[in-house]
Design an enzyme around this catalytic site. Structure first.
Site, short mmCIF file in Angstrom:
data_model
loop_
_atom_site.label_atom_id
_atom_site.label_comp_id
_atom_site.label_asym_id
_atom_site.label_seq_id
_atom_site.Cartn_x
_atom_site.Cartn_y
_atom_site.Cartn_z
NE ARG A 170 -7.58 5.25 2.31
CZ ARG A 170 -8.34 4.54 2.94
NH1 ARG A 170 -9.61 4.56 3.18
NH2 ARG A 170 -8.14 3.13 3.19
CE1 TYR A 187 -12.79 -7.86 1.41
CE2 TYR A 187 -11.22 -9.40 0.79
CZ TYR A 187 -11.70 -8.44 1.80
OH TYR A 187 -10.76 -7.67 2.33
NE ARG A 221 -4.29 -1.51 0.32
CZ ARG A 221 -5.28 -1.67 0.79
NH1 ARG A 221 -5.55 -0.68 1.95
NH2 ARG A 221 -6.26 -2.57 0.47
CG ASP A 250 -8.80 -3.64 -4.56
OD1 ASP A 250 -8.22 -2.87 -3.62
OD2 ASP A 250 -9.57 -4.38 -4.16
NE ARG A 258 -10.33 7.37 -2.74
CZ ARG A 258 -11.38 7.59 -2.26
NH1 ARG A 258 -11.77 9.24 -2.22
NH2 ARG A 258 -12.45 6.89 -1.74
O1 CP3 Z 1 -0.05 -1.61 -2.60
C1 CP3 Z 1 -0.28 -0.90 -3.42
O2 CP3 Z 1 0.23 0.45 -3.20
C2 CP3 Z 1 -1.06 -1.08 -4.62
C3 CP3 Z 1 -2.43 -1.04 -4.52
C4 CP3 Z 1 -3.47 -2.08 -3.69
C5 CP3 Z 1 -4.46 -1.63 -3.38
N1 CP3 Z 1 -5.09 -2.64 -2.81
C6 CP3 Z 1 -5.08 -0.31 -3.55
C7 CP3 Z 1 -6.29 0.38 -2.63
C8 CP3 Z 1 -3.36 -3.42 -3.50
C9 CP3 Z 1 -1.98 -4.20 -3.58
C10 CP3 Z 1 -4.43 -3.86 -2.96
C11 CP3 Z 1 -4.74 -5.16 -2.48
C12 CP3 Z 1 -5.86 -5.34 -1.66
N2 CP3 Z 1 -6.99 -4.98 -1.71
C13 CP3 Z 1 -6.03 -6.56 -0.62
C14 CP3 Z 1 -4.87 -7.33 -0.39
C15 CP3 Z 1 -3.82 -6.45 0.40
C16 CP3 Z 1 -4.09 -6.42 2.02
O3 CP3 Z 1 -4.22 -5.22 2.36
O4 CP3 Z 1 -4.22 -7.18 2.73
C17 CP3 Z 1 -7.15 -6.45 -0.12
C18 CP3 Z 1 -7.85 -7.26 0.83
C19 CP3 Z 1 -8.11 -5.47 -1.01
C20 CP3 Z 1 -9.65 -5.22 -0.83
C21 CP3 Z 1 -9.75 -3.84 -0.61
N3 CP3 Z 1 -9.43 -2.77 -1.45
C22 CP3 Z 1 -10.00 -3.11 0.62
C23 CP3 Z 1 -10.51 -4.08 1.83
C24 CP3 Z 1 -10.25 -1.94 0.57
C25 CP3 Z 1 -10.72 -0.75 1.65
C26 CP3 Z 1 -9.76 -0.73 2.46
C27 CP3 Z 1 -9.49 0.40 2.91
O5 CP3 Z 1 -8.21 0.62 3.42
O6 CP3 Z 1 -10.24 1.73 2.69
C28 CP3 Z 1 -9.76 -1.51 -0.63
C29 CP3 Z 1 -9.54 -0.29 -1.25
C30 CP3 Z 1 -8.23 0.07 -1.72
N4 CP3 Z 1 -7.53 -0.55 -2.36
C31 CP3 Z 1 -7.47 1.27 -1.34
C32 CP3 Z 1 -6.40 1.47 -1.91
C33 CP3 Z 1 -5.26 2.52 -2.04
C34 CP3 Z 1 -8.28 2.62 -0.48
C35 CP3 Z 1 -9.17 2.98 -1.50
C36 CP3 Z 1 -9.36 4.78 -1.27
O7 CP3 Z 1 -8.71 5.66 -1.95
O8 CP3 Z 1 -10.46 5.04 -0.51
#
Ligand code: CP3
Length: 348
Positions: free
Chosen positions: A28, A151, A24, A74, A37
């Site tokens: 944010r 999910y 990540r 994602d 975004r």
């Molecule tokens: O690592 C990186 O910088 C690359 C991008 C990346 C995202 N999601 C961007 C994202 C990666 C590799 C993921 C993987 C991901 N997504 C996982 C596995 C990794 C982990 O964290 O365990 C999972 C379970 C998801 C599913 C997912 N996507 C969730 C549960 C959420 C909401 C969580 C939150 O923090 O709000 C997302 C959204 C998401 N994916 C965001 C980002 C930057 C936040 C979205 C936003 O801008 O509001």
């Protein structure tokens, strides 16, 4: 490649200092991410726009001396492409309009065409590779079949994923059918990312640790092995390093290593010295600072970096990372302190 220490470490080759990237790393906690975004309008609008996805991928590399870029996307793009209707309600995390609950729901699912419904992801990979111009390698990724099934069946995030867990005991054959379709989709998706230019591939099994040992072996590990087997049997993906990360499943590191992957992610609940003892010298390890350490003062972060480096030791095959993703409340200066400490304290 100007900086290949990440790929060298994944192949357990000597490096000048330990490479570092952070799960990540685009997100944010960076004000420039929040601005892009807002410009895109939503998280999915950002993911589906290759130019903007490229921009946010590169943002952390402009601030920090990171040794790898990770595709901005994602794990839920695959179920979305299967027609489940992914959306992100503000501040609530991901939700699906049509979750997978019945045999008819599972039977309806097809394997998405990576250059069809998921073309926007492949276009993002091609755009990022072009813009990186060989500065650092690009990581492609996908979710594990079990984590995606969590999910897809639950329909949203959850602390215990009661619905997919009930399905694996009530209707194991149906769960296996779902996992097999998802595993074939993930393998095709990762192979296409490699063909589009991804130089390493990572599978996130975020919810593997929810499973008891027997269920982990049957419902998560088996499909990680199917994906690794498929990628390692294909001449075009065989030499692309594959990283598996099952969070909370440290007891399964030997089983994960036996899939034929090149590296294993390790969360912060196990010392890297213990992880190394479990998997031997053939496999690289990626991790494993507690992401909460980024809330500590820079001097404390530096001490923790030193502790993680010492836990692995100077031998080959360590990629520094967090044990899970950066949280939105982290100060960017603290990330800089971490990245610089890794390079300074590990210089050979
Ligand atoms: O690592 C990186 O910088 C690359 C991008 C990346 C995202 N999601 C961007 C994202 C990666 C590799 C993921 C993987 C991901 N997504 C996982 C596995 C990794 C982990 O964290 O365990 C999972 C379970 C998801 C599913 C997912 N996507 C969730 C549960 C959420 C909401 C969580 C939150 O923090 O709000 C997302 C959204 C998401 N994916 C965001 C980002 C930057 C936040 C979205 C936003 O801008 O509001």
């Amino acid at each position: 490649m100007n900086n290949d220490r990440f790929l060298r470490a994944l192949r357990c080759e000597p490096v000048d200092c330990t490479p570092v990237w952070l799960m990540r790393q685009a997100g944010r906690y960076l004000p420039e991410y929040r601005a892009t975004r807002a410009q895109a309008g939503s998280f999915m609008a950002l993911c589906t726009n290759p130019e903007l996805a490229c921009e946010v991928t590169l943002q952390p590399l402009r601030r920090f001396a990171l040794d790898a870029a990770i595709l901005f996307s994602d794990i839920l793009t695959i179920p979305d492409a299967m027609g489940l209707g992914l959306h992100f309600a503000d501040g609530e995390g991901p939700k699906f309009r049509t979750p997978v609950r019945t045999a008819a729901d599972v039977a309806r699912l097809g394997v998405p065409d990576p250059e069809g419904e998921l073309r926007y992801v492949m276009d993002a990979v091609r755009t990022i590779r072009r813009e990186l111009a060989g500065r650092v390698p690009l990581i492609g990724f996908a979710g594990s079949p079990w984590t995606l099934a969590c999910y897809m069946v639950q329909g949203e995030g959850s602390s215990n994923f009661a619905l997919p867990k009930a399905m694996l005991w009530n209707e194991p054959a149906l769960m296996h059918q779902l996992l097999d379709t998802v595993a074939r989709s993930v393998a095709a998706y990762l192979a296409a990312q490699a063909a589009a230019g991804a130089q390493a591939l990572m599978v996130f099994d975020t919810w593997g640790g929810l499973l008891a040992p027997a269920q982990f072996t049957e419902f998560s590990l088996r499909y990680l092995g199917q994906i690794a087997g498929s990628l390692k049997a294909d001449a075009t993906t065989r030499d692309i390093p594959l990283i598996l990360f099952s969070k909370g499943a440290n007891g399964h590191l030997p089983g994960l290593a036996a899939t034929g992957c090149d590296a294993l992610g390790v969360d912060w609940t196990l010392d890297l010295s213990s992880a190394r003892a479990l998997v031997g010298d053939r496999i690289a390890l990626q991790g494993n600072l507690d992401p909460a350490a980024l809330h500590a003062a820079p001097e404390a972060i530096r001490r923790e970096v030193a502790r993680v480096l010492a836990s692995h030791g100077p031998g080959p095959g360590h990629v520094f990372n967090l044990g899970h993703g950066i949280t939105p409340d982290v100060k960017p200066e603290h990330v800089a302190a971490l990245v610089d400490a890794v390079h300074e304290l590990s210089r050979r």
